[in-house]
Design a protein around this motif. Structure first.
Motif, PDB file in Angstrom:
ATOM      1  N   ARG A 452       1.288  -1.060  -0.029  1.00 40.09           N
ATOM      2  CA  ARG A 452       0.506  -0.011   0.332  1.00 40.09           C
ATOM      3  C   ARG A 452       0.907   1.118   0.230  1.00 40.09           C
ATOM      4  O   ARG A 452       2.110   1.201   0.682  1.00 40.09           O
ATOM      5  N   GLN A 453       0.859   2.419  -0.824  1.00 43.96           N
ATOM      6  CA  GLN A 453       0.653   3.723  -0.785  1.00 43.96           C
ATOM      7  C   GLN A 453       0.090   4.534   0.032  1.00 43.96           C
ATOM      8  O   GLN A 453      -1.170   4.813  -0.874  1.00 43.96           O
ATOM      9  N   LYS A 491       4.409 -10.393   9.835  1.00 49.31           N
ATOM     10  CA  LYS A 491       5.476 -10.838   8.989  1.00 49.31           C
ATOM     11  C   LYS A 491       4.948 -11.048   7.366  1.00 49.31           C
ATOM     12  O   LYS A 491       4.817 -10.194   6.957  1.00 49.31           O
ATOM     13  N   GLN A 492       6.304 -11.061   7.174  1.00 47.12           N
ATOM     14  CA  GLN A 492       7.012  -9.825   6.140  1.00 47.12           C
ATOM     15  C   GLN A 492       7.289  -8.861   5.662  1.00 47.12           C
ATOM     16  O   GLN A 492       6.470  -8.367   4.058  1.00 47.12           O
ATOM     17  N   ALA A 493       7.157  -7.885   6.759  1.00 45.48           N
ATOM     18  CA  ALA A 493       6.538  -7.072   6.026  1.00 45.48           C
ATOM     19  C   ALA A 493       8.093  -6.069   6.283  1.00 45.48           C
ATOM     20  O   ALA A 493       9.430  -6.020   6.583  1.00 45.48           O
ATOM     21  N   ARG A 494       7.347  -4.668   5.349  1.00 46.08           N
ATOM     22  CA  ARG A 494       8.312  -3.679   5.293  1.00 46.08           C
ATOM     23  C   ARG A 494       7.563  -2.169   5.341  1.00 46.08           C
ATOM     24  O   ARG A 494       6.645  -2.670   4.532  1.00 46.08           O
ATOM     25  N   TYR A 509       4.926   3.930   2.487  1.00 46.26           N
ATOM     26  CA  TYR A 509       4.657   2.671   1.906  1.00 46.26           C
ATOM     27  C   TYR A 509       5.164   1.174   2.886  1.00 46.26           C
ATOM     28  O   TYR A 509       5.913   1.601   3.988  1.00 46.26           O
ATOM     29  N   ALA A 510       4.251   0.159   2.233  1.00 42.29           N
ATOM     30  CA  ALA A 510       3.891  -0.660   3.767  1.00 42.29           C
ATOM     31  C   ALA A 510       3.597  -1.772   2.840  1.00 42.29           C
ATOM     32  O   ALA A 510       3.177  -1.888   1.636  1.00 42.29           O
ATOM     33  N   GLU A 511       4.623  -3.179   2.795  1.00 42.71           N
ATOM     34  CA  GLU A 511       4.362  -4.513   1.992  1.00 42.71           C
ATOM     35  C   GLU A 511       4.076  -4.870   3.415  1.00 42.71           C
ATOM     36  O   GLU A 511       4.739  -4.986   4.746  1.00 42.71           O
ATOM     37  N   ALA A 512       3.350  -6.140   3.409  1.00 42.41           N
ATOM     38  CA  ALA A 512       2.983  -7.060   4.430  1.00 42.41           C
ATOM     39  C   ALA A 512       2.317  -8.744   4.000  1.00 42.41           C
ATOM     40  O   ALA A 512       2.160  -8.800   2.616  1.00 42.41           O
ATOM     41  N   ALA A 518      -0.984  -4.834   5.061  1.00 46.55           N
ATOM     42  CA  ALA A 518      -0.380  -4.042   4.050  1.00 46.55           C
ATOM     43  C   ALA A 518      -1.133  -2.593   4.210  1.00 46.55           C
ATOM     44  O   ALA A 518      -0.727  -1.223   5.438  1.00 46.55           O
ATOM     45  N   ASP A 519      -1.687  -2.879   4.534  1.00 45.61           N
ATOM     46  CA  ASP A 519      -3.109  -1.461   4.743  1.00 45.61           C
ATOM     47  C   ASP A 519      -2.983  -1.027   6.180  1.00 45.61           C
ATOM     48  O   ASP A 519      -2.662   0.153   6.471  1.00 45.61           O
ATOM     49  N   ASN A 520      -3.712  -2.171   6.687  1.00 45.77           N
ATOM     50  CA  ASN A 520      -3.276  -1.236   7.954  1.00 45.77           C
ATOM     51  C   ASN A 520      -1.562  -0.925   8.382  1.00 45.77           C
ATOM     52  O   ASN A 520      -1.512  -0.068   9.150  1.00 45.77           O
ATOM     53  N   LEU A 521      -0.514  -1.317   8.546  1.00 46.61           N
ATOM     54  CA  LEU A 521       0.675  -0.788   8.278  1.00 46.61           C
ATOM     55  C   LEU A 521       1.243   0.160   8.467  1.00 46.61           C
ATOM     56  O   LEU A 521       1.818   1.314   8.206  1.00 46.61           O
ATOM     57  N   ALA A 522       0.315   0.939   6.768  1.00 45.02           N
ATOM     58  CA  ALA A 522       0.630   2.073   6.230  1.00 45.02           C
ATOM     59  C   ALA A 522      -0.261   3.370   6.830  1.00 45.02           C
ATOM     60  O   ALA A 522       0.395   3.823   7.335  1.00 45.02           O
TER      61      ALA A 522
END
Ligand code: NG1
Length: 530
Positions: A452-453, A491-494, A509-512, A518-522
């Protein structure tokens, strides 16, 4: 001696609104079109000085790429078709921000610092996109060039990469190609057809492609290009500007950021589709599968396809040339992993902005660079190009010679000056035809991590400073620690944040492992930015 009286007279017609300030960013100047007249005029002046200093043709492109129709922008193109040198970006900013009475001093300072010999002649080429404001603004560039007595050629409506191509042609004695739009079409179509001839299978249906042209210049130019292309390539142009608004709910940026097809684009199941951006320097591919799921093949997947193809060819030729892929922090983690672990291709990370990727790509014989958003190309070193052309001509071994010829055609097909949607499209289609691959087979190389951006408005985006190719925040204090703590939970997050160079926002930017994560992390990272 500079004729300041003439400059002042012209400048009075393009007076700077007092107090207005702007910066030559990642993609030149970009702002609301109505605030840009003095800037483009002054870029005409600057292009003349740069031309005199380098004794080369310099380009000035009027475009705001994927920005909304109301915006516009301007960027300068250096002698080899590359982005403007960093020192000159600073002069550009100084010149654009100088109040009227300071103009003379700023111009003199640049001449002095850069030892510009005013005796030299100057030649500037100008291009523009289809925005309603572009015509008038390019007229102001012409005034700027004329004010300093420079010669010019106005190419009118061209894609950004076409103007880069013109500049390169003019400064390399025609070795790169002829400096006309016909020359561009001829060069690309010749290389494309030569590559296609080498394809063993031409399975029916693979050579159909729908192209969303973002209602921009790409539509015009792709239509022109089509006259030079073989009938076996069937292109359906959509969003050609006849009904919709430029970049509105369509185009490569919309598709990439929203991870969905352009609104109103008809897509059959598994139909191969692609999108250009507003000035046709980016391209992304996509399709909807039978379950209705949207699949995006972005710049990372394009880089993977091209580098796989090139690496296989290099192996076949027996040439020992270095090859690497240059990405940015926005590259999907799966792509980096696939390139490094499966393809055994070295990957390097550069800061956002084509000039940074381009610069790094030059360190290799074959440097493939793509931003995740679809902007990219391949650079071949002079030595590599010479070796390949020599082998294509002289190699006795048939297999090796064929591979060398394929590489030679690839060199001629790719626009080495800058990312080019039309050239990239033709290369991708040729590779798919040569491999006998569908878009689905290409997509299956690896599966993207959900990502997610987001953009966040803040009081001062410059409060955020980054390091490690923008993957780590050094200021404000504590921000990186907060991001680390959030990333650790998934997991697999950045995740990372950086100030945009083209908009007044901070990008997150977030990925998971899952889209929800990914949405929550962003979202959580964007809260940490405030
Ligand atoms: P900024 O606004 O600095 O993120 C954007 C793109 C760049 C590049 C420039 C120039 C992203 C995340 N950023 O820069 O890659 O294309 O515009 O157009 O896509």
């Amino acid at each position: 001696e500079m004729d300041f009286d003439t400059v002042a007279k012209y400048s009075a017609l393009h007076a700077k609104p007092p107090g207005l300030s702007s910066q030559y960013g990642t993609a030149g100047f970009r702002t609301k079109a109505e605030n840009l007249d003095h800037t483009v005029f002054r870029m005409g002046l600057l292009a003349v000085l740069r031309s005199k200093q380098t004794t080369s043709t310099i380009g000035v492109m009027v475009t705001a790429s994927h920005n909304p129709e109301e915006d516009n922008g301007v960027k300068l193109i250096d002698p080899l078709g590359e982005m403007l040198a960093p020192a000159w970006e600073e002069y550009a900013t100084c010149l654009a921000n100088a109040e009227e009475p300071e103009l003379q001093t700023v111009l003199s300072d640049i001449c002095q610092k850069e030892k510009v010999d005013l005796q030299h002649s100057a030649f500037v080429v100008i291009g523009r996109d289809t925005r309603s404001s572009s015509k008038e603004l390019s007229q102001s560039v012409i005034d700027g060039v004329s004010a300093l007595g420079g010669q010019l050629q106005d190419y009118g409506l061209v894609t950004t990469p076409q103007l880069h191509y013109m500049v390169c042609c003019r400064n390399t004695n025609g070795n790169y190609g002829r400096a006309t739009v016909e020359g561009y079409y001829q060069k690309l179509s010749k290389a494309f057809m030569a590559l296609m001839k080498q394809a063993v299978t031409e399975r029916d249906g693979h050579l159909c492609l729908k192209v969303d042209c973002a209602n921009g210049i790409g539509a015009l130019k792709l239509k022109e290009m089509e006259h030079y292309l073989p009938k076996c390539l069937r292109i359906y142009i959509d969003n050609d500007g006849s009904k919709g608004k430029l970049n509105h709910l369509c185009g490569a940026d919309f598709v990439k950021v929203h991870q969905k097809p352009p609104v109103d684009l008809e897509m059959k199941i598994n139909e191969k589709c692609s999108s250009f951006d507003g000035d046709a320097d980016r391209i992304v591919y996509y399709y909807n599968d039978a379950a209705g799921r949207f699949h995006l093949l972005d710049g990372d997947k394009i880089a993977t396809l091209i580098s796989t193809f090139l690496k296989e060819l290099l192996v076949k030729t027996g040439q020992t040339l270095t090859l690497a892929v240059i990405q940015t922090a926005y590259a999907n983690g799966s792509s980096t992993h696939y390139l490094e672990e499966t393809m055994k291709v070295p990957v390097q990370c550069a800061k956002t902005g084509v000039k940074h990727l381009h610069h790094k790509a030059k360190e290799f014989d074959v440097g493939i660079y793509f931003e995740a958003n679809g902007h990219g190309t391949v650079l071949f070193s002079k030595a590599a190009e010479d070796k390949i052309r020599h082998q294509a001509e002289n190699e006795k071994d048939n297999r090796k010679r064929e591979a060398a010829k394929m590489l030679e055609n690839t060199i001629d097909l790719i626009n080495q000056t800058v990312g080019d949607a039309i050239s990239d499209l033709l290369l991708i289609e040729a590779i798919l035809a040569l491999k006998g691959w569908t878009v689905q087979q290409w997509d299956a190389l690896y599966t993207d991590l959900p990502n997610r951006q987001l953009k966040v408005k803040v009081a001062d985006r410059r409060a955020i400073d980054t390091t490690d190719a923008e993957r780590q925040a050094v200021t404000p204090p504590g921000l990186q620690e907060k991001i680390n703590a959030l990333v650790k939970k998934i997991k697999q997050a950045r995740a990372f944040v950086r100030p945009s160079g083209t908009e007044d926002v901070v990008r997150v930017y977030a990925e998971a492992d899952t889209q929800e994560n990914a949405d929550n992390l962003a979202h959580e990272v964007s809260l940490a930015v405030y």
